[in-house]
Write a protein that holds these residues in place. Structure first.
Motif, PDB file in Angstrom:
ATOM      1  N   LEU A   1      13.865  -0.027   2.373  1.00  0.00           N
ATOM      2  CA  LEU A   1      12.445   0.294   1.827  1.00  0.00           C
ATOM      3  C   LEU A   1      13.224   1.490   0.842  1.00  0.00           C
ATOM      4  O   LEU A   1      12.152   1.537  -0.095  1.00  0.00           O
ATOM      5  N   ASN A   2      14.051   2.095   1.350  1.00  0.00           N
ATOM      6  CA  ASN A   2      14.691   2.892  -0.420  1.00  0.00           C
ATOM      7  C   ASN A   2      14.479   2.197  -1.677  1.00  0.00           C
ATOM      8  O   ASN A   2      14.429   2.561  -2.565  1.00  0.00           O
ATOM      9  N   LEU A   3      14.749   0.494  -1.352  1.00  0.00           N
ATOM     10  CA  LEU A   3      14.946   0.220  -3.107  1.00  0.00           C
ATOM     11  C   LEU A   3      13.362   0.019  -3.536  1.00  0.00           C
ATOM     12  O   LEU A   3      12.694   0.043  -4.462  1.00  0.00           O
ATOM     13  N   LEU A   4      12.120  -0.243  -2.143  1.00  0.00           N
ATOM     14  CA  LEU A   4      10.665   0.194  -2.969  1.00  0.00           C
ATOM     15  C   LEU A   4      10.907   1.167  -4.022  1.00  0.00           C
ATOM     16  O   LEU A   4       9.970   1.488  -5.177  1.00  0.00           O
ATOM     17  N   ASN A   5      11.316   2.060  -3.040  1.00  0.00           N
ATOM     18  CA  ASN A   5      10.501   3.681  -3.241  1.00  0.00           C
ATOM     19  C   ASN A   5      11.555   3.895  -5.065  1.00  0.00           C
ATOM     20  O   ASN A   5      11.031   3.979  -5.722  1.00  0.00           O
ATOM     21  N   ARG A   6      12.583   3.536  -4.650  1.00  0.00           N
ATOM     22  CA  ARG A   6      13.069   3.505  -5.536  1.00  0.00           C
ATOM     23  C   ARG A   6      12.871   2.525  -7.651  1.00  0.00           C
ATOM     24  O   ARG A   6      12.914   2.855  -8.516  1.00  0.00           O
TER      25      ARG A   6
ATOM     26  N   HIS B   1       1.242   3.853  -3.215  1.00  0.00           N
ATOM     27  CA  HIS B   1       0.580   4.960  -2.619  1.00  0.00           C
ATOM     28  C   HIS B   1       1.447   6.840  -2.737  1.00  0.00           C
ATOM     29  O   HIS B   1       1.310   7.295  -2.786  1.00  0.00           O
ATOM     30  N   LEU B   2       3.479   5.720  -2.194  1.00  0.00           N
ATOM     31  CA  LEU B   2       4.368   7.315  -2.675  1.00  0.00           C
ATOM     32  C   LEU B   2       4.190   7.010  -4.359  1.00  0.00           C
ATOM     33  O   LEU B   2       5.045   7.538  -4.316  1.00  0.00           O
ATOM     34  N   ALA B   3       3.710   6.019  -4.593  1.00  0.00           N
ATOM     35  CA  ALA B   3       4.741   5.677  -6.619  1.00  0.00           C
ATOM     36  C   ALA B   3       4.304   7.151  -7.129  1.00  0.00           C
ATOM     37  O   ALA B   3       3.059   7.539  -6.830  1.00  0.00           O
TER      38      ALA B   3
ATOM     39  N   ARG C   1       4.795  10.065  -6.216  1.00  0.00           N
ATOM     40  CA  ARG C   1       4.982  11.125  -5.204  1.00  0.00           C
ATOM     41  C   ARG C   1       6.902  11.001  -4.980  1.00  0.00           C
ATOM     42  O   ARG C   1       6.613  12.224  -4.022  1.00  0.00           O
ATOM     43  N   CYS C   2       7.045   9.853  -4.653  1.00  0.00           N
ATOM     44  CA  CYS C   2       8.405   9.462  -3.456  1.00  0.00           C
ATOM     45  C   CYS C   2       8.962   9.992  -3.685  1.00  0.00           C
ATOM     46  O   CYS C   2      10.114  10.660  -4.990  1.00  0.00           O
ATOM     47  N   ALA C   3      10.182  11.700  -3.148  1.00  0.00           N
ATOM     48  CA  ALA C   3      10.753  12.493  -3.589  1.00  0.00           C
ATOM     49  C   ALA C   3      12.450  11.586  -3.934  1.00  0.00           C
ATOM     50  O   ALA C   3      13.090  12.131  -4.027  1.00  0.00           O
ATOM     51  N   GLY C   4      12.671  10.789  -3.103  1.00  0.00           N
ATOM     52  CA  GLY C   4      13.860  10.055  -2.709  1.00  0.00           C
ATOM     53  C   GLY C   4      14.485  10.359  -2.083  1.00  0.00           C
ATOM     54  O   GLY C   4      15.662   9.843  -2.061  1.00  0.00           O
ATOM     55  N   CYS C   5      14.027  11.066  -0.806  1.00  0.00           N
ATOM     56  CA  CYS C   5      14.951  11.384   0.323  1.00  0.00           C
ATOM     57  C   CYS C   5      15.468  10.174   1.227  1.00  0.00           C
ATOM     58  O   CYS C   5      16.472  10.594   1.880  1.00  0.00           O
ATOM     59  N   ALA C   6      14.793   9.325   1.338  1.00  0.00           N
ATOM     60  CA  ALA C   6      15.104   8.060   1.457  1.00  0.00           C
ATOM     61  C   ALA C   6      15.451   8.105   3.573  1.00  0.00           C
ATOM     62  O   ALA C   6      15.667   7.016   3.646  1.00  0.00           O
ATOM     63  N   GLU C   7      14.384   8.844   3.653  1.00  0.00           N
ATOM     64  CA  GLU C   7      13.953   9.383   5.543  1.00  0.00           C
ATOM     65  C   GLU C   7      12.930   7.914   5.501  1.00  0.00           C
ATOM     66  O   GLU C   7      13.609   7.599   6.862  1.00  0.00           O
ATOM     67  N   CYS C   8      12.604   7.552   5.567  1.00  0.00           N
ATOM     68  CA  CYS C   8      11.571   5.911   5.272  1.00  0.00           C
ATOM     69  C   CYS C   8      12.991   4.825   5.369  1.00  0.00           C
ATOM     70  O   CYS C   8      12.904   4.268   6.798  1.00  0.00           O
ATOM     71  N   GLU C   9      13.613   4.934   4.779  1.00  0.00           N
ATOM     72  CA  GLU C   9      14.786   4.063   5.230  1.00  0.00           C
ATOM     73  C   GLU C   9      15.702   4.444   6.455  1.00  0.00           C
ATOM     74  O   GLU C   9      16.000   3.314   6.997  1.00  0.00           O
TER      75      GLU C   9
ATOM     76  N   VAL D   1       0.410  -1.456   0.003  1.00  0.00           N
ATOM     77  CA  VAL D   1      -0.013   0.143   0.095  1.00  0.00           C
ATOM     78  C   VAL D   1       1.382   1.317   0.037  1.00  0.00           C
ATOM     79  O   VAL D   1       0.690   2.334  -1.345  1.00  0.00           O
ATOM     80  N   ARG D   2       2.025   1.290   0.619  1.00  0.00           N
ATOM     81  CA  ARG D   2       2.321   2.227   0.874  1.00  0.00           C
ATOM     82  C   ARG D   2       3.255   2.357  -0.276  1.00  0.00           C
ATOM     83  O   ARG D   2       3.871   3.253  -0.178  1.00  0.00           O
ATOM     84  N   ALA D   3       4.723   2.163  -0.910  1.00  0.00           N
ATOM     85  CA  ALA D   3       5.083   1.618  -2.186  1.00  0.00           C
ATOM     86  C   ALA D   3       4.012   2.018  -2.704  1.00  0.00           C
ATOM     87  O   ALA D   3       4.605   3.214  -3.908  1.00  0.00           O
TER      88      ALA D   3
HETATM   89  S1  SF4 Z   1      11.996   8.342   0.179  1.00  0.00           S
HETATM   90 FE1  SF4 Z   1      10.634   7.436   2.138  1.00  0.00          FE
HETATM   91  S2  SF4 Z   1      10.484   8.913   3.380  1.00  0.00           S
HETATM   92 FE2  SF4 Z   1      11.290  10.015   1.748  1.00  0.00          FE
HETATM   93  S3  SF4 Z   1       9.308  10.734   0.055  1.00  0.00           S
HETATM   94 FE3  SF4 Z   1      10.110   9.099  -0.419  1.00  0.00          FE
HETATM   95  S4  SF4 Z   1       8.488   7.863   0.862  1.00  0.00           S
HETATM   96 FE4  SF4 Z   1       8.303   9.912   1.749  1.00  0.00          FE
END
Ligand code: SF4
Ligand code: SF4
Ligand code: SF4
Ligand code: SF4
Ligand code: SF4
Lengths: 315, 335
Positions: free
Chosen positions: A273-278, A252-254, A256-264, A248-250
């Motif tokens: 987690l940033n591997l999912l975002n990327r 929902h953020l697809a 939109r995620c700015a790649g700051c990697a804070e979640c990870e 759900v998170r991946a």
């Molecule tokens: S990298 Fe993680 S914390 Fe940063 S915007 Fe994307 S999902 Fe949110």
């Protein structure tokens, strides 16, 4: 260790002087903005008690502005404090914020999503040579070995489109992109191997929700994953709920995620987690030519319909 | 004469306990972190670092089923969990800050309501503590009255020796029985040379003084100033050996499912949300205040105990750098 490329790389220090220069400018500008009364508060970083730590601070007077710092310990993406998840902060009035290049992407995203107007904030952009990674020895000066993974692939050391700029960029070492390599490793796996990889990772998730709470885009006041009447996603930290939560998170953020990697960074269980975002970012680029970036965009690819969208998946 | 055990025999001890059908929980590598997990063999023990999550889950799991239901041909059957089938367990190599915590939690789990799930696991578990020989600058057990060599809460207690292996001290009868049953794995030493215990830098806190300040300052600007940055996650509470809030959820379908007890945290925005929509702790500083009040005032008011063992986990994990030792120091030095 043998004399390989990585051991040579480990000896590369990241020039500490750049942080000192940035700190001096941030202090001066923050004090000026506060004493002029052009902002009610400056969101920046102050040192923590422990060696090599820093933390977010909301500074409201010129004297306290002298505590502000920029150092390799300034890892947080402070745009979190501009979202409605942090109502107490927005209430103070007009805000200035210290932002690294990578954090500015989140700012652009928030503006694009109408969470914020550019003219409502003063952006003190900070030239950034990098920050500490999660496992770094923070008593030692920053080196290529202790650098956060995202910084090895950074393209925004000097932020653009800011109101004030702090610091100048030193010459930086060229570094191998570890995160891209890790993503390639996962992509080369069979689906079964990849599933096993994530299953193992998710098995450690305790649903502390730190990943959600630090994400600037997780500002929804009612998260689907908190709903219990009816329950949409199992809220218990078991395999089914954890997998659902991360999917759900991946999704929902697809886009939109700015790649700051804070979640990870904040995951106490070290789930990458940033591997999912990327991966999602890569898919969105391929499918829709969309990239979250420094320009605010009104609509993300998953919130908009276009005639030329790829329809091939509809069977 | 002091008893000693070699590293190898410690592994054999785990293997022997497993052969007896016991559940043995100890520090084990899991990906890049170390966690207290059920061991499959002695060699899995990994003793070099403080596990990322505390040992409380040995008694209070992240998530457990407390009943199940099934509807068949219009008839609903509800099945309780058979607690008599919980395994006899040994928690091995629990650091002092972790071994001390269950004793503190017993008070709340056996107060007006007896939480049999927790209490039954407590009854069936022997705790073998382990002294710490290294501490980082987040550790502050010495500030809250414990120490890296504190045997409080342990049944047996291991102290690393200079030449390798461990001294094993008997603390309780439960421990004595376990040691006697496996006497062959232990040796007797004339004298021992223990590695020096870790020395956390934290100075002792005046917990009475802190409590007195908390008693008088429910409303104070201090809460806003420290807690404005709190992100409202559960990282601090979930890693803490002493935090014990849980929620209960029914999960499954109309015809089949389970009722589950799982960790919750007072930092979460929805923690105190009423069905009416009203939320008495509607901003984060109030939630962080609750965390401090619960640990250093309410738990003391009710049970005369402090709900923190100084393990430093919340400090290491906090995404926004909130440092409970620094917060306590600041309260301690307030006029
Ligand atoms: S990298 Fe993680 S914390 Fe940063 S915007 Fe994307 S999902 Fe949110
Ligand atoms: S990604 Fe770039 S801007 Fe962001 S912290 Fe790293 S070096 Fe700095
Ligand atoms: S931060 Fe990590 S452990 Fe916590 S909910 Fe997110 S993935 Fe799970
Ligand atoms: S409050 Fe923090 S330091 Fe104290 S026991 Fe809990 S996690 Fe450890
Ligand atoms: S104190 Fe830190 S770890 Fe705890 S809820 Fe707040 S942000 Fe999360």
């Amino acid at each position: 260790m043998t004399n390989t490329a990585s051991s040579i790389e480990q000896s590369v220090l990241i020039a500490p002087a750049v942080y000192e220069a940035a700190t001096a400018t941030i202090r001066a500008e923050a004090a000026r903005l506060l004493s002029e009364g052009s902002v009610a508060a400056v969101i920046g970083y102050v040192p923590g008690r422990r060696a090599g730590t820093a933390m977010p601070a909301v500074v409201t007077d010129a004297e306290a502005a002298q505590q502000l710092v920029f150092s390799p310990a300034c890892v947080n993406n402070l745009t979190l404090f501009l979202t409605k998840a942090k109502k107490e902060v927005r209430k103070k009035g007009r805000l200035a914020i210290v932002a690294k290049g990578c954090d500015l992407k989140a700012l652009a995203g928030l503006i694009g999503e109408s969470q914020l107007k550019r003219e409502e904030i003063v952006v003190i952009g900070v030239v950034c040579a990098g920050v500490y990674g999660a496992a770094a020895d923070r008593r030692a000066p920053l080196s290529s070995a202790s650098l956060a993974r995202k910084c090895r692939e950074c393209s925004v050391h000097v932020p653009e489109g800011v109101d004030l700029l702090a610091g100048t960029l030193p010459e930086l070492p060229r570094l191998d992109p570890l995160e891209a390599a890790e993503l390639a490793r996962l992509e080369a796996m069979t689906p079964a191997e990849r599933w096993a990889f994530w299953k193992e990772q998710f098995s450690r998730c305790v649903r502390c929700l730190a990943c959600r709470q630090v994400c600037p885009f997780c500002y929804c006041e009612q998260c689907l994953c908190d709903r219990n009447r009816p329950q949409a996603v199992e809220s218990t930290p078991r395999p089914a709920g954890n997998t659902a939560w991360h999917i759900v998170r991946a999704m929902h953020l697809a886009g939109r995620c700015a790649g700051c990697a804070e979640c990870e960074r904040v995951c106490p269980m070290d789930i990458p987690l940033n591997l999912l975002n990327r991966k999602m970012a890569k898919e969105l680029k391929a499918l829709y030519g969309h990239e979250a970036g420094l320009e605010p965009k009104e609509k993300g690819p998953l919130a908009e319909y276009r005639e030329d969208d790829d329809q091939s998946f509809i069977k | 004469m002091p008893k000693t055990i070699t590293e190898q025999n410690l592994h054999l001890l785990v293997d022997a306990l497993l052969r007896e059908g016991k559940r043995v929980v100890g520090p084990k590598r899991a990906g890049t972190v170390t966690l207290y997990e059920p061991l499959r063999r002695g060699e899995e023990l990994s003793l070099d670092e403080l596990p990322r999550r505390s040992a409380k889950e040995t008694f209070f799991p992240v998530c457990e089923s407390i009943l199940s239901y099934e509807k068949r041909e219009g008839r609903m059957t509800v099945r309780d969990v058979d607690l008599s089938r919980l395994p006899e367990s040994v928690l091995i190599a629990a650091r002092s800050c972790d071994a001390a915590a269950p004793g503190i939690l017993d008070a709340v789990f056996s107060w007006d309501y007896h939480d049999e799930f927790y209490l039954e696991r407590r009854r069936r578990t022997v705790i073998i503590g382990l002294a710490c020989t290294t501490a980082d600058d987040a550790c502050f057990c010495t500030a809250v009255g414990l120490s890296p060599a504190a045997t409080q809460g342990s049944d047996l207690f291991l102290t690393p020796l200079a030449g390798g292996g461990y001294a094993c001290a008997v603390v309780t009868e439960k421990g004595e029985a376990l040691l006697t049953a496996h006497a062959g794995l232990f040796a007797e030493a004339e004298s021992i040379e223990a590695l020096p215990p870790a020395e956390p830098a934290a100075a002792p806190l005046d917990l009475k003084r802190i409590k007195a300040w908390l008693d008088a300052n429910f409303e104070h600007p201090f809460w806003g100033s420290i807690a404005e940055r709190c992100a409202g996650c559960g990282a601090c509470a979930f890693l803490c050996p002493a935090c014990h809030c849980f929620d209960i959820s029914d999960e499954g379908s109309e015809t089949k499912g389970e009722r589950r007890k799982h960790w919750d945290a007072c930092g979460f925005g929805k923690f105190t949300n009423h069905a009416s929509g009203h939320n008495p702790r509607d901003v984060q500083p109030q939630r962080y205040r609750n965390r401090i009040m619960h640990k250093f005032k309410y738990y003391d008011d009710k049970f005369g105990l402090t709900l923190c063992t100084g393990c430093g986990r919340c400090i290491r994990a906090c995404p926004v750098g909130i440092d409970i030792a620094a917060v306590l120091d600041e309260i301690n030095s307030k006029p």
